[in-house]
Design a protein around this motif. Structure first.
Motif, mmCIF file in Angstrom:
data_model
loop_
_atom_site.group_PDB
_atom_site.id
_atom_site.type_symbol
_atom_site.label_atom_id
_atom_site.label_comp_id
_atom_site.label_asym_id
_atom_site.label_seq_id
_atom_site.Cartn_x
_atom_site.Cartn_y
_atom_site.Cartn_z
ATOM 1 N N GLU A 200 -1.763 -22.562 -18.480
ATOM 2 C CA GLU A 200 -1.402 -23.778 -17.767
ATOM 3 C C GLU A 200 -0.085 -23.605 -17.004
ATOM 4 O O GLU A 200 0.098 -24.181 -15.935
ATOM 5 C CB GLU A 200 -1.324 -24.966 -18.722
ATOM 6 N N VAL A 201 0.823 -22.801 -17.539
ATOM 7 C CA VAL A 201 2.082 -22.533 -16.843
ATOM 8 C C VAL A 201 1.848 -21.570 -15.679
ATOM 9 O O VAL A 201 2.353 -21.778 -14.572
ATOM 10 C CB VAL A 201 3.129 -21.965 -17.820
ATOM 11 N N LEU A 202 1.065 -20.522 -15.909
ATOM 12 C CA LEU A 202 0.781 -19.565 -14.847
ATOM 13 C C LEU A 202 0.032 -20.223 -13.699
ATOM 14 O O LEU A 202 0.226 -19.843 -12.530
ATOM 15 C CB LEU A 202 -0.028 -18.382 -15.393
ATOM 16 N N ALA A 203 -0.797 -21.225 -13.982
ATOM 17 C CA ALA A 203 -1.523 -21.925 -12.916
ATOM 18 C C ALA A 203 -0.553 -22.645 -11.984
ATOM 19 O O ALA A 203 -0.732 -22.639 -10.752
ATOM 20 C CB ALA A 203 -2.518 -22.918 -13.518
ATOM 21 N N VAL A 204 0.485 -23.251 -12.552
ATOM 22 C CA VAL A 204 1.501 -23.910 -11.722
ATOM 23 C C VAL A 204 2.228 -22.877 -10.865
ATOM 24 O O VAL A 204 2.477 -23.094 -9.671
ATOM 25 C CB VAL A 204 2.500 -24.687 -12.603
ATOM 26 N N MET A 205 2.553 -21.737 -11.449
ATOM 27 C CA MET A 205 3.262 -20.694 -10.712
ATOM 28 C C MET A 205 2.389 -20.113 -9.603
ATOM 29 O O MET A 205 2.871 -19.828 -8.504
ATOM 30 C CB MET A 205 3.724 -19.602 -11.675
ATOM 31 N N ARG A 206 1.099 -19.947 -9.877
ATOM 32 C CA ARG A 206 0.187 -19.465 -8.832
ATOM 33 C C ARG A 206 0.134 -20.459 -7.670
ATOM 34 O O ARG A 206 0.072 -20.071 -6.501
ATOM 35 C CB ARG A 206 -1.201 -19.243 -9.416
ATOM 36 N N GLY A 207 0.150 -21.752 -8.003
ATOM 37 C CA GLY A 207 0.156 -22.769 -6.956
ATOM 38 C C GLY A 207 1.392 -22.676 -6.081
ATOM 39 O O GLY A 207 1.309 -22.784 -4.853
ATOM 40 N N LEU A 208 2.545 -22.450 -6.692
ATOM 41 C CA LEU A 208 3.786 -22.285 -5.927
ATOM 42 C C LEU A 208 3.694 -21.072 -5.007
ATOM 43 O O LEU A 208 4.130 -21.117 -3.853
ATOM 44 C CB LEU A 208 4.975 -22.130 -6.871
ATOM 45 N N ALA A 209 3.150 -19.984 -5.533
ATOM 46 C CA ALA A 209 3.002 -18.772 -4.730
ATOM 47 C C ALA A 209 2.114 -19.032 -3.527
ATOM 48 O O ALA A 209 2.429 -18.606 -2.398
ATOM 49 C CB ALA A 209 2.428 -17.644 -5.587
ATOM 50 N N ARG A 226 -0.545 -8.730 -11.068
ATOM 51 C CA ARG A 226 -1.589 -8.132 -10.236
ATOM 52 C C ARG A 226 -2.179 -9.147 -9.259
ATOM 53 O O ARG A 226 -2.422 -8.855 -8.092
ATOM 54 C CB ARG A 226 -2.692 -7.555 -11.121
ATOM 55 N N ASP A 227 -2.386 -10.385 -9.743
ATOM 56 C CA ASP A 227 -3.091 -11.382 -8.937
ATOM 57 C C ASP A 227 -2.174 -12.157 -7.994
ATOM 58 O O ASP A 227 -2.569 -12.472 -6.868
ATOM 59 C CB ASP A 227 -3.813 -12.383 -9.847
ATOM 60 N N ALA A 228 -0.978 -12.481 -8.450
ATOM 61 C CA ALA A 228 -0.109 -13.380 -7.689
ATOM 62 C C ALA A 228 1.043 -12.667 -6.993
ATOM 63 O O ALA A 228 1.633 -13.224 -6.064
ATOM 64 C CB ALA A 228 0.453 -14.464 -8.609
ATOM 65 N N GLY A 229 1.395 -11.468 -7.441
ATOM 66 C CA GLY A 229 2.531 -10.770 -6.847
ATOM 67 C C GLY A 229 2.174 -10.109 -5.528
ATOM 68 O O GLY A 229 1.083 -9.570 -5.364
ATOM 69 N N SER A 245 3.047 -2.344 -3.897
ATOM 70 C CA SER A 245 2.052 -3.388 -4.071
ATOM 71 C C SER A 245 1.551 -3.364 -5.511
ATOM 72 O O SER A 245 1.692 -2.355 -6.210
ATOM 73 C CB SER A 245 0.884 -3.159 -3.113
ATOM 74 N N PRO A 246 0.954 -4.471 -5.974
ATOM 75 C CA PRO A 246 0.395 -4.458 -7.334
ATOM 76 C C PRO A 246 -0.591 -3.319 -7.556
ATOM 77 O O PRO A 246 -0.598 -2.694 -8.625
ATOM 78 C CB PRO A 246 -0.288 -5.828 -7.442
ATOM 79 N N ASP A 247 -1.392 -3.026 -6.546
ATOM 80 C CA ASP A 247 -2.361 -1.939 -6.701
ATOM 81 C C ASP A 247 -1.657 -0.597 -6.861
ATOM 82 O O ASP A 247 -2.034 0.219 -7.703
ATOM 83 C CB ASP A 247 -3.307 -1.900 -5.498
ATOM 84 N N GLU A 248 -0.605 -0.392 -6.060
ATOM 85 C CA GLU A 248 0.111 0.881 -6.124
ATOM 86 C C GLU A 248 0.801 1.072 -7.468
ATOM 87 O O GLU A 248 0.721 2.145 -8.073
ATOM 88 C CB GLU A 248 1.151 0.949 -4.993
ATOM 89 N N VAL A 249 1.496 0.045 -7.940
ATOM 90 C CA VAL A 249 2.306 0.194 -9.151
ATOM 91 C C VAL A 249 1.469 0.071 -10.420
ATOM 92 O O VAL A 249 1.664 0.822 -11.375
ATOM 93 C CB VAL A 249 3.457 -0.841 -9.154
ATOM 94 N N LEU A 250 0.508 -0.856 -10.427
ATOM 95 C CA LEU A 250 -0.235 -1.133 -11.653
ATOM 96 C C LEU A 250 -1.502 -0.298 -11.805
ATOM 97 O O LEU A 250 -1.946 -0.056 -12.921
ATOM 98 C CB LEU A 250 -0.598 -2.626 -11.719
ATOM 99 N N THR A 251 -2.068 0.124 -10.692
ATOM 100 C CA THR A 251 -3.313 0.885 -10.755
ATOM 101 C C THR A 251 -3.103 2.364 -10.479
ATOM 102 O O THR A 251 -3.739 3.211 -11.100
ATOM 103 C CB THR A 251 -4.336 0.321 -9.747
ATOM 104 N N ARG A 252 -2.188 2.670 -9.546
ATOM 105 C CA ARG A 252 -1.964 4.067 -9.170
ATOM 106 C C ARG A 252 -0.480 4.414 -9.219
ATOM 107 O O ARG A 252 0.094 4.859 -8.221
ATOM 108 C CB ARG A 252 -2.526 4.320 -7.767
ATOM 109 N N PRO A 253 0.180 4.191 -10.365
ATOM 110 C CA PRO A 253 1.616 4.486 -10.441
ATOM 111 C C PRO A 253 1.886 5.975 -10.259
ATOM 112 O O PRO A 253 1.141 6.818 -10.753
ATOM 113 C CB PRO A 253 2.009 4.014 -11.837
#
Length: 270
Positions: A200-209, A226-229, A245-253
């Motif tokens: 519920e907190v992350l949903a508010v933050m996603r809305g702000l983003a 990964r989803d909001a950054g 990017s999230p893909d670069e750092v989280l998937t292909r560090p």
């Protein structure tokens, strides 16, 4: 360093909302930040990840001068934070001037820090009334709109003790937004919550983003990063080890330290 818009596209010539240049911070003999260079574009969501003690929260606190830097420069929207430049020297501002700067920077902490003797609505209007000297009617209208935005308008007259942890954190976000900040800082905003309250907190933050709020988020929620950054920075040992990017750092560090951290927290890049 490329600046990005809300869609992650380059903004040629755009001025950063946050600019950190060779930022150092020590506590006694312990150097916590060892030269941070980082720009954050207007409308960008930057997620900071890394092990405990890597300097993430300290860096966040330096941005609004809750911690004083020992070397380097930190600016928000082109204005040095906490210092005034005269010639080749920086002089620390008076506390009232720092408070004026902080009024433009919203911050949400791990703990909710709500005033227990004030209702939800009173918690939200307190700072605009006392710090910005705004009219009560205008602030109250804005506070009610913010409570509706975070799904808590029905709780306006409740006291914090009557709310769940997730509800309290959403009130804390609304309280920060009531000051109409240019920048929002989140320091592990879900770490003190039970797992079922995190979404519920992350949903508010996603809305702000999605609305284009500039945000720097210290988080252990890898899925949110990964989803909001727009970009993710991995910090370790007081430095930014990897940024992309999230893909670069989280998937292909690329860096071994990043790979080892991700292997511990999510079982490796995926």
């Amino acid at each position: 360093m490329a600046l990005v818009d809300a869609a992650g596209c380059g903004l040629a010539g755009a001025s950063p909302m946050v600019s950190a240049q060779d930022v150092h911070k020590r506590f006694g003999r312990n150097e916590v930040l060892k030269g941070i260079d980082l720009d954050v574009a207007p409308g960008e969501v930057l997620c900071l990840i890394g092990p405990s003690g890597s300097g993430k929260s300290t860096f966040l606190r330096c941005i609004n001068h809750l911690e004083k830097i020992d070397a380097g420069r930190l600016a928000v929207d082109g204005e040095l934070i906490g210092y005034r430049e005269r010639g080749d020297f920086l002089y620390e501002m008076a506390e009232r001037e720092v408070c004026r700067q902080r009024a433009r920077i919203g911050m949400v902490f791990q703990r909710f820090n709500l005033f227990p003797h004030l209702t939800v609505l009173e918690n939200i209007i307190e700072a605009p009334l006392r710090v910005k000297r705004e009219r009560r009617a205008e602030v109250t209208e804005r506070a009610r709109a913010l409570l509706e935005r975070v799904g808590l308008l029905a709780k306006a007259d409740e006291y914090p003790s009557r709310l769940s942890g997730g509800q309290q954190q959403r009130v804390a976000i609304a309280r920060a937004l009531a000051m109409q900040p240019k920048l929002m800082l989140f320091d592990e905003p879900t770490s003190a919550l039970d797992p079922e309250l995190v979404d519920e907190v992350l949903a508010v933050m996603r809305g702000l983003a999605q609305e284009g709020m500039t945000m720097i988020v210290v988080t252990h929620e890898i899925a949110f990063a990964r989803d909001a950054g727009h970009r993710v920075a991995f910090m370790d040992g007081g430095v930014v080890v990897e940024l992309g990017s999230p893909d670069e750092v989280l998937t292909r560090p690329r860096q071994q330290r990043t790979q080892a951290f991700l292997a511990r927290v999510i079982g490796g890049p995926r």
